[in-house]
Design a protein around this motif. Structure first.
Motif, mmCIF file in Angstrom:
data_model
loop_
_atom_site.group_PDB
_atom_site.id
_atom_site.type_symbol
_atom_site.label_atom_id
_atom_site.label_comp_id
_atom_site.label_asym_id
_atom_site.label_seq_id
_atom_site.Cartn_x
_atom_site.Cartn_y
_atom_site.Cartn_z
ATOM 1 N N ILE A 19 -2.904 -2.790 -17.915
ATOM 2 C CA ILE A 19 -3.836 -3.017 -19.032
ATOM 3 C C ILE A 19 -3.731 -1.889 -20.047
ATOM 4 O O ILE A 19 -3.693 -2.114 -21.264
ATOM 5 N N ASN A 20 -3.677 -0.655 -19.566
ATOM 6 C CA ASN A 20 -3.623 0.500 -20.465
ATOM 7 C C ASN A 20 -2.260 0.695 -21.110
ATOM 8 O O ASN A 20 -2.120 1.534 -22.002
ATOM 9 N N HIS A 21 -1.259 -0.061 -20.654
ATOM 10 C CA HIS A 21 0.078 0.055 -21.249
ATOM 11 C C HIS A 21 0.500 -1.233 -21.951
ATOM 12 O O HIS A 21 1.683 -1.527 -22.044
ATOM 13 N N GLY A 22 -0.494 -1.965 -22.433
ATOM 14 C CA GLY A 22 -0.189 -3.053 -23.356
ATOM 15 C C GLY A 22 -0.130 -4.444 -22.780
ATOM 16 O O GLY A 22 0.471 -5.326 -23.400
ATOM 17 N N LEU A 23 -0.720 -4.691 -21.615
ATOM 18 C CA LEU A 23 -0.745 -6.051 -21.083
ATOM 19 C C LEU A 23 -1.337 -6.980 -22.130
ATOM 20 O O LEU A 23 -2.422 -6.705 -22.672
ATOM 21 N N PRO A 24 -0.659 -8.077 -22.468
ATOM 22 C CA PRO A 24 -1.168 -8.989 -23.501
ATOM 23 C C PRO A 24 -2.607 -9.423 -23.236
ATOM 24 O O PRO A 24 -3.013 -9.636 -22.089
ATOM 25 N N HIS A 25 -3.353 -9.562 -24.309
ATOM 26 C CA HIS A 25 -4.789 -9.835 -24.222
ATOM 27 C C HIS A 25 -5.088 -11.086 -23.405
ATOM 28 O O HIS A 25 -6.034 -11.104 -22.605
ATOM 29 N N ASP A 26 -4.282 -12.132 -23.577
ATOM 30 C CA ASP A 26 -4.564 -13.389 -22.897
ATOM 31 C C ASP A 26 -4.266 -13.338 -21.407
ATOM 32 O O ASP A 26 -4.681 -14.238 -20.654
ATOM 33 N N LEU A 27 -3.569 -12.301 -20.945
ATOM 34 C CA LEU A 27 -3.263 -12.163 -19.521
ATOM 35 C C LEU A 27 -4.260 -11.279 -18.776
ATOM 36 O O LEU A 27 -4.282 -11.267 -17.544
ATOM 37 N N ILE A 28 -5.074 -10.531 -19.511
ATOM 38 C CA ILE A 28 -5.950 -9.553 -18.866
ATOM 39 C C ILE A 28 -6.945 -10.229 -17.933
ATOM 40 O O ILE A 28 -7.078 -9.861 -16.750
ATOM 41 N N SER A 29 -7.661 -11.236 -18.425
ATOM 42 C CA SER A 29 -8.694 -11.884 -17.603
ATOM 43 C C SER A 29 -8.121 -12.516 -16.328
ATOM 44 O O SER A 29 -8.632 -12.269 -15.229
ATOM 45 N N PRO A 30 -7.053 -13.337 -16.416
ATOM 46 C CA PRO A 30 -6.520 -13.899 -15.169
ATOM 47 C C PRO A 30 -5.940 -12.850 -14.225
ATOM 48 O O PRO A 30 -6.073 -12.967 -12.997
ATOM 49 N N PHE A 31 -5.310 -11.811 -14.768
ATOM 50 C CA PHE A 31 -4.757 -10.760 -13.913
ATOM 51 C C PHE A 31 -5.879 -9.991 -13.209
ATOM 52 O O PHE A 31 -5.776 -9.676 -12.019
ATOM 53 N N VAL A 32 -6.958 -9.672 -13.942
ATOM 54 C CA VAL A 32 -8.093 -8.965 -13.341
ATOM 55 C C VAL A 32 -8.705 -9.809 -12.228
ATOM 56 O O VAL A 32 -8.960 -9.322 -11.117
ATOM 57 N N ALA A 33 -8.936 -11.086 -12.514
ATOM 58 C CA ALA A 33 -9.568 -11.948 -11.515
ATOM 59 C C ALA A 33 -8.690 -12.099 -10.276
ATOM 60 O O ALA A 33 -9.176 -11.972 -9.134
ATOM 61 N N LEU A 34 -7.407 -12.369 -10.458
ATOM 62 C CA LEU A 34 -6.517 -12.554 -9.313
ATOM 63 C C LEU A 34 -6.413 -11.284 -8.475
ATOM 64 O O LEU A 34 -6.457 -11.329 -7.240
ATOM 65 N N THR A 35 -6.274 -10.143 -9.129
ATOM 66 C CA THR A 35 -6.109 -8.887 -8.394
ATOM 67 C C THR A 35 -7.372 -8.522 -7.632
ATOM 68 O O THR A 35 -7.329 -8.184 -6.432
ATOM 69 N N LEU A 36 -8.520 -8.572 -8.306
ATOM 70 C CA LEU A 36 -9.770 -8.202 -7.639
ATOM 71 C C LEU A 36 -10.091 -9.156 -6.492
ATOM 72 O O LEU A 36 -10.539 -8.727 -5.421
ATOM 73 N N LEU A 37 -9.865 -10.442 -6.702
ATOM 74 C CA LEU A 37 -10.142 -11.405 -5.638
ATOM 75 C C LEU A 37 -9.159 -11.247 -4.476
ATOM 76 O O LEU A 37 -9.535 -11.443 -3.312
ATOM 77 N N ALA A 38 -7.899 -10.908 -4.775
ATOM 78 C CA ALA A 38 -6.928 -10.672 -3.700
ATOM 79 C C ALA A 38 -7.338 -9.469 -2.852
ATOM 80 O O ALA A 38 -7.267 -9.512 -1.611
ATOM 81 N N VAL A 39 -7.771 -8.395 -3.511
ATOM 82 C CA VAL A 39 -8.193 -7.205 -2.763
ATOM 83 C C VAL A 39 -9.455 -7.508 -1.958
ATOM 84 O O VAL A 39 -9.569 -7.128 -0.784
ATOM 85 N N ALA A 40 -10.419 -8.199 -2.580
ATOM 86 C CA ALA A 40 -11.655 -8.536 -1.873
ATOM 87 C C ALA A 40 -11.369 -9.448 -0.680
ATOM 88 O O ALA A 40 -11.927 -9.253 0.410
ATOM 89 N N ALA A 41 -10.501 -10.439 -0.873
ATOM 90 C CA ALA A 41 -10.140 -11.327 0.235
ATOM 91 C C ALA A 41 -9.457 -10.550 1.347
ATOM 92 O O ALA A 41 -9.701 -10.787 2.539
ATOM 93 N N SER A 42 -8.615 -9.571 0.989
ATOM 94 C CA SER A 42 -7.947 -8.748 1.985
ATOM 95 C C SER A 42 -8.954 -7.905 2.760
ATOM 96 O O SER A 42 -8.868 -7.774 3.987
ATOM 97 N N VAL A 43 -9.917 -7.328 2.040
ATOM 98 C CA VAL A 43 -10.959 -6.547 2.706
ATOM 99 C C VAL A 43 -11.690 -7.399 3.741
ATOM 100 O O VAL A 43 -11.959 -6.953 4.868
ATOM 101 N N LEU A 44 -11.987 -8.637 3.388
ATOM 102 C CA LEU A 44 -12.756 -9.505 4.278
ATOM 103 C C LEU A 44 -11.919 -10.024 5.447
ATOM 104 O O LEU A 44 -12.277 -9.840 6.616
ATOM 105 N N VAL A 45 -10.798 -10.683 5.143
ATOM 106 C CA VAL A 45 -10.046 -11.335 6.220
ATOM 107 C C VAL A 45 -9.353 -10.329 7.123
ATOM 108 O O VAL A 45 -9.310 -10.498 8.347
ATOM 109 N N HIS A 46 -8.833 -9.258 6.539
ATOM 110 C CA HIS A 46 -8.191 -8.246 7.374
ATOM 111 C C HIS A 46 -9.236 -7.402 8.101
ATOM 112 O O HIS A 46 -9.031 -7.004 9.249
ATOM 113 N N GLY A 47 -10.363 -7.138 7.430
ATOM 114 C CA GLY A 47 -11.426 -6.381 8.087
ATOM 115 C C GLY A 47 -11.975 -7.101 9.302
ATOM 116 O O GLY A 47 -12.291 -6.484 10.320
ATOM 117 N N ILE A 48 -12.088 -8.428 9.219
ATOM 118 C CA ILE A 48 -12.594 -9.219 10.340
ATOM 119 C C ILE A 48 -11.566 -9.314 11.463
ATOM 120 O O ILE A 48 -11.908 -9.298 12.648
#
Length: 438
Positions: free
Chosen positions: A390-419
């Motif tokens: 994001i800080n190195h020029g990720l196109p504006h239209d990609l920011i929202s989907p990239f943020v959502a996918l990354t955060l949800l992937a990490v959160a899902a990993s925390v949950l499923v791997h933690g369990i």
């Protein structure tokens, strides 16, 4: 709501204090349950975000979030290097090296192919997304990492080494994705990317870290044994070595993450490289600690022990901060990305297949391969690369989907791997009788 008011600062202090006390009191209990402290941090952060006591914007606060994730990774990578007491000539190093190179490339390729052909992303964005999601985490995967430097468990060693290496080996692929999007210079036919971003940056980072870590260990033990100087303040020494390795590598256009990991590894190996001495217990009295620190038979082991203990404590604090912020960011997501299906495919198909193919030819029993494939914990590395992009020029239209996918992937990993970590590792221990041959 203004989180800087005395009322909200008091609420923050109370909540964080309760969380830390809970961690201290319930840590041993949670280790026996299919839960993890990380899951509690994530839930607490989400509640803070939903109730409005904390507010973060992925676009406006991208620089702050990148720096916080960067610091957390540096602390963890240094500790990961210090934990790996296996001699460099040992064949067990083949596993983490394969995972951090071949399996990493296959994971990025798998995600990129799915993102391009199934989600319709351009190749540059697809490669960048793969590079963001591919690294495994040295912070959140602590439950499946080596417990101590003499831990001979090949699965734990492989996952620890992979987590230490692949946060650096993913960097060239992040730069490739940014270059394909026009945000980074790749050179004619990619020669600049290959020469600078791959060959030079990787080798420079490893070399700088190895030299600084080895020299620091030798210098400090020499001063302590010969002159009784430079005793104590190992905390400053650890932070100083991390800062020097990272800063010098970055100034030389090398990868600072690899430099810090290599510094920790070199510090572990600088004395008696073929066998680690038993690390002495730290005596309670300060004058006894000084005697141990300056004794020729224990000075090197004492130095490693105290620096590792400090880095592990600092790593736990960093984990609390980053996962709390991750929960706050999750609370701000207002919609699910269309390519949400990519996350289960990453966990259930891409990562296991990449591990299986990447470790062909290695003497690993099938249960180990499946567990390594499953325990590809996503975490702070992915968060860092997201905000770096994001800080190195990720196109504006990609920011929202990239943020959502990354955060949800990490959160899902925390949950499923933690369990799943506790029951799967307990089952493995029962089947192997509590041991794992190299």
């Amino acid at each position: 709501m203004d989180a800087t008011t005395p009322f909200h600062f008091a609420v923050w202090s109370l909540l964080v204090g309760l969380l830390l006390v809970t961690m201290a009191l319930a840590g041993s209990l949670l280790r026996r349950l299919p839960l993890s402290m990380t899951m509690l941090y994530l839930g607490a952060g989400y509640l803070l975000g939903v109730t409005g006591f904390a507010d973060l914007n992925p676009r406006q606060d991208a620089i702050l979030l990148e720096r916080l994730a960067e610091v957390a990774l540096l602390i963890s990578l240094f500790g990961a290097g210090l934990k790996l007491g296996v001699p460099l000539r040992d064949r067990r190093w083949q596993l983490p090296l394969r995972l951090a190179t071949v399996s990493m490339l296959l994971t990025v390729a798998g995600v990129a192919l799915l993102a391009h052909f199934a989600a319709g992303l351009p190749w540059g964005a697809a490669v960048l997304l793969g590079a963001i999601l591919a690294p495994t985490d040295p912070v959140l995967a602590s439950d499946v990492q080596v417990a101590h430097p003499n831990d001979g468990d090949t699965l734990r060693f492989g996952l620890t080494g992979e987590g230490g290496l692949n946060d650096g080996t993913a960097f060239p692929l992040v730069m490739l994705g940014l270059g394909l999007l026009g945000m980074h210079e790749l050179g004619d036919n990619g020669w600049r990317w290959l020469a600078i971003d791959v060959l030079w940056a990787v080798s420079a980072g490893l070399a700088i870290g190895a030299l600084l870590g080895g020299w620091t260990g030798r210098l400090v033990t020499y001063l302590r044994i010969r002159h009784g100087e430079a005793v104590g303040l190992e905390e400053f020494l650890a932070l100083g070595l991390v800062g020097c390795a990272y800063g010098l590598a970055q100034l030389c256009h090398g990868y600072g993450f690899l430099a810090v990991f290599a510094a920790g590894l070199a510090l572990r190996r600088f004395d008696r490289p073929d066998a680690d001495a038993d690390i002495p217990a730290v005596p309670a009295l300060p004058d006894h600690r000084e005697a141990v620190a300056t004794d020729p038979d224990s000075a090197a082991a004492y130095l490693k022990h105290t620096m590792l203990s400090f880095s592990e404590q600092l790593e736990r604090v960093a984990e609390v901060v980053i996962v709390l912020l991750l929960g706050v960011l999750l609370a701000r997501l207002d919609h699910l990305p269309p390519a949400l299906w990519l996350i289960p495919l990453l966990f259930l198909l891409v990562r296991p297949a990449a591990v299986w193919l990447g470790t062909l030819g290695l003497r690993q029993p099938p249960p180990n391969r499946w567990l390594i494939g499953w325990f590809g914990v996503r975490g702070i590395g992915s968060v860092y690369y997201l905000f770096y992009a994001i800080n190195h020029g990720l196109p504006h239209d990609l920011i929202s989907p990239f943020v959502a996918l990354t955060l949800l992937a990490v959160a899902a990993s925390v949950l499923v791997h933690g369990i799943s970590i506790t029951p799967l590792m307990q089952r493995r221990a029962r089947r192997s009788g509590g041991t794992d041959s190299p």
